[in-house]
Design an enzyme around this catalytic site. Structure first.
Site, PDB file in Angstrom:
ATOM      1  N   GLY A  47       0.838  -1.184   0.000  1.00  0.00           N
ATOM      2  CA  GLY A  47       0.000   0.000   0.000  1.00  0.00           C
ATOM      3  C   GLY A  47       0.876   1.238   0.000  1.00  0.00           C
ATOM      4  O   GLY A  47       2.013   1.212   0.487  1.00  0.00           O
ATOM      5  N   GLN A  52       2.958   9.924   1.396  1.00  0.00           N
ATOM      6  CA  GLN A  52       4.258   9.237   1.487  1.00  0.00           C
ATOM      7  C   GLN A  52       5.186   9.586   0.329  1.00  0.00           C
ATOM      8  O   GLN A  52       6.371   9.258   0.385  1.00  0.00           O
ATOM      9  CB  GLN A  52       4.053   7.727   1.560  1.00  0.00           C
ATOM     10  CG  GLN A  52       3.409   7.261   2.850  1.00  0.00           C
ATOM     11  CD  GLN A  52       3.257   5.769   2.881  1.00  0.00           C
ATOM     12  OE1 GLN A  52       2.285   5.215   2.358  1.00  0.00           O
ATOM     13  NE2 GLN A  52       4.230   5.093   3.479  1.00  0.00           N
ATOM     14  N   CYS A 112       5.857   0.098   7.803  1.00  0.00           N
ATOM     15  CA  CYS A 112       5.486   1.222   6.941  1.00  0.00           C
ATOM     16  C   CYS A 112       6.703   1.621   6.118  1.00  0.00           C
ATOM     17  O   CYS A 112       7.824   1.695   6.643  1.00  0.00           O
ATOM     18  CB  CYS A 112       5.018   2.392   7.801  1.00  0.00           C
ATOM     19  SG  CYS A 112       4.561   3.873   6.871  1.00  0.00           S
ATOM     20  N   LEU A 113       6.494   1.900   4.840  1.00  0.00           N
ATOM     21  CA  LEU A 113       7.603   2.294   3.967  1.00  0.00           C
ATOM     22  C   LEU A 113       8.259   3.582   4.449  1.00  0.00           C
ATOM     23  O   LEU A 113       9.440   3.816   4.180  1.00  0.00           O
ATOM     24  CB  LEU A 113       7.114   2.459   2.532  1.00  0.00           C
ATOM     25  CG  LEU A 113       6.604   1.189   1.835  1.00  0.00           C
ATOM     26  CD1 LEU A 113       6.099   1.515   0.442  1.00  0.00           C
ATOM     27  CD2 LEU A 113       7.692   0.129   1.778  1.00  0.00           C
ATOM     28  N   HIS A 154      -4.748   1.234   7.348  1.00  0.00           N
ATOM     29  CA  HIS A 154      -3.386   1.770   7.484  1.00  0.00           C
ATOM     30  C   HIS A 154      -3.165   2.929   6.519  1.00  0.00           C
ATOM     31  O   HIS A 154      -2.668   3.994   6.910  1.00  0.00           O
ATOM     32  CB  HIS A 154      -2.378   0.646   7.204  1.00  0.00           C
ATOM     33  CG  HIS A 154      -0.946   1.070   7.289  1.00  0.00           C
ATOM     34  ND1 HIS A 154      -0.090   0.632   8.273  1.00  0.00           N
ATOM     35  CD2 HIS A 154      -0.193   1.886   6.505  1.00  0.00           C
ATOM     36  CE1 HIS A 154       1.111   1.176   8.100  1.00  0.00           C
ATOM     37  NE2 HIS A 154       1.066   1.935   7.012  1.00  0.00           N
ATOM     38  N   GLU A 155      -3.544   2.731   5.258  1.00  0.00           N
ATOM     39  CA  GLU A 155      -3.333   3.785   4.255  1.00  0.00           C
ATOM     40  C   GLU A 155      -4.271   4.972   4.485  1.00  0.00           C
ATOM     41  O   GLU A 155      -3.881   6.132   4.291  1.00  0.00           O
ATOM     42  CB  GLU A 155      -3.508   3.225   2.837  1.00  0.00           C
ATOM     43  CG  GLU A 155      -2.564   2.083   2.479  1.00  0.00           C
ATOM     44  CD  GLU A 155      -1.105   2.416   2.709  1.00  0.00           C
ATOM     45  OE1 GLU A 155      -0.708   3.597   2.573  1.00  0.00           O
ATOM     46  OE2 GLU A 155      -0.349   1.497   3.056  1.00  0.00           O
ATOM     47  N   HIS A 158      -2.904   7.410   6.877  1.00  0.00           N
ATOM     48  CA  HIS A 158      -1.930   8.346   6.297  1.00  0.00           C
ATOM     49  C   HIS A 158      -2.609   9.626   5.814  1.00  0.00           C
ATOM     50  O   HIS A 158      -2.057  10.722   5.943  1.00  0.00           O
ATOM     51  CB  HIS A 158      -1.191   7.700   5.122  1.00  0.00           C
ATOM     52  CG  HIS A 158      -0.002   6.880   5.519  1.00  0.00           C
ATOM     53  ND1 HIS A 158       1.080   7.406   6.183  1.00  0.00           N
ATOM     54  CD2 HIS A 158       0.286   5.568   5.325  1.00  0.00           C
ATOM     55  CE1 HIS A 158       1.989   6.462   6.392  1.00  0.00           C
ATOM     56  NE2 HIS A 158       1.520   5.337   5.884  1.00  0.00           N
TER      57      HIS A 158
END
Length: 203
Positions: A47, A52, A112-113, A154-155, A158
């Site tokens: 995702g 991000q 998380c990235l 999760h996304e 953000h």
């Protein structure tokens, strides 16, 4: 185009994203979505939210395939139980609105990235209903469950300026404080392009 992933500490990750305008040219939106998929796959993510990559707009993409793939033992166990395997979902979500989050919360170790090298147990609701537009700007209201619901939550966080580490206990946050500060300065191993807020021009 592969964008650098913005690291924890950048203000864009703590900002509530704004809606994408209805009059945004379709080709511009399609290019952004394609670039986000390319960036996500390059970083081996499931995702990616627009903040991000430094864009504070309400858009995220997911592909849950890697998270719902089963090995032979898991497939056999599912067959014996009579349950159906969770189907992978690859989709872009534009201007999403969380309608409901229900069901028993369950824990899963998330990463998380934007926070490489950190994984922690996070509890999320099992079922959600999301209102959103697809890539063609068509509206939908859809229910999701299981791993898809988790990735979407999760996304979606953000877009609200929330990181998964914000959901941890005060004790856990204190333990991670120094590590997150080091990540923001670029003091972390990573195998994809990143942008660190505390280091100008660092990738």
């Amino acid at each position: 185009m592969i964008y650098p992933i913005v690291a924890v500490g950048d203000p864009v990750l703590k900002t509530r994203a704004r809606n994408i305008a209805a009059d945004l040219p379709a080709e511009e939106l399609s290019k952004l979505i394609a670039d986000m998929y390319e960036t996500m796959y390059y970083a081996s993510g499931v995702g990616l939210a627009a903040p991000q990559i430094g864009k504070a707009v309400r858009l995220f993409v997911i592909d849950t395939g890697p998270m719902v793939e089963l090995d032979e033992d898991d497939k056999k166990e599912l067959e014996e139980s009579g349950e159906a395997p969770e189907a992978p979902i690859k989709r872009a979500f534009i201007n999403p609105v969380m309608v409901s989050e229900t069901g028993e919360e369950w824990g899963f170790e998330e990463g998380c990235l934007s926070i490489p090298g950190v994984r922690e147990m996070v509890y999320r609701h099992a079922d959600i209903v999301l209102r959103y537009e697809d890539e063609n700007r068509q509206p939908h209201e859809e229910a999701f469950s299981g791993m898809a619901a988790r990735v979407i939550q999760h996304e979606y966080d953000h877009l609200e300026g929330i990181l998964f580490t914000d959901k941890l206990s005060t004790f856990k946050k204190q333990l991670l404080k120094g590590k997150l500060a080091r990540i923001s300065k670029g003091d972390v191993r990573h195998d994809y392009r990143m942008k660190f807020p505390a280091v100008t021009g660092r990738r």
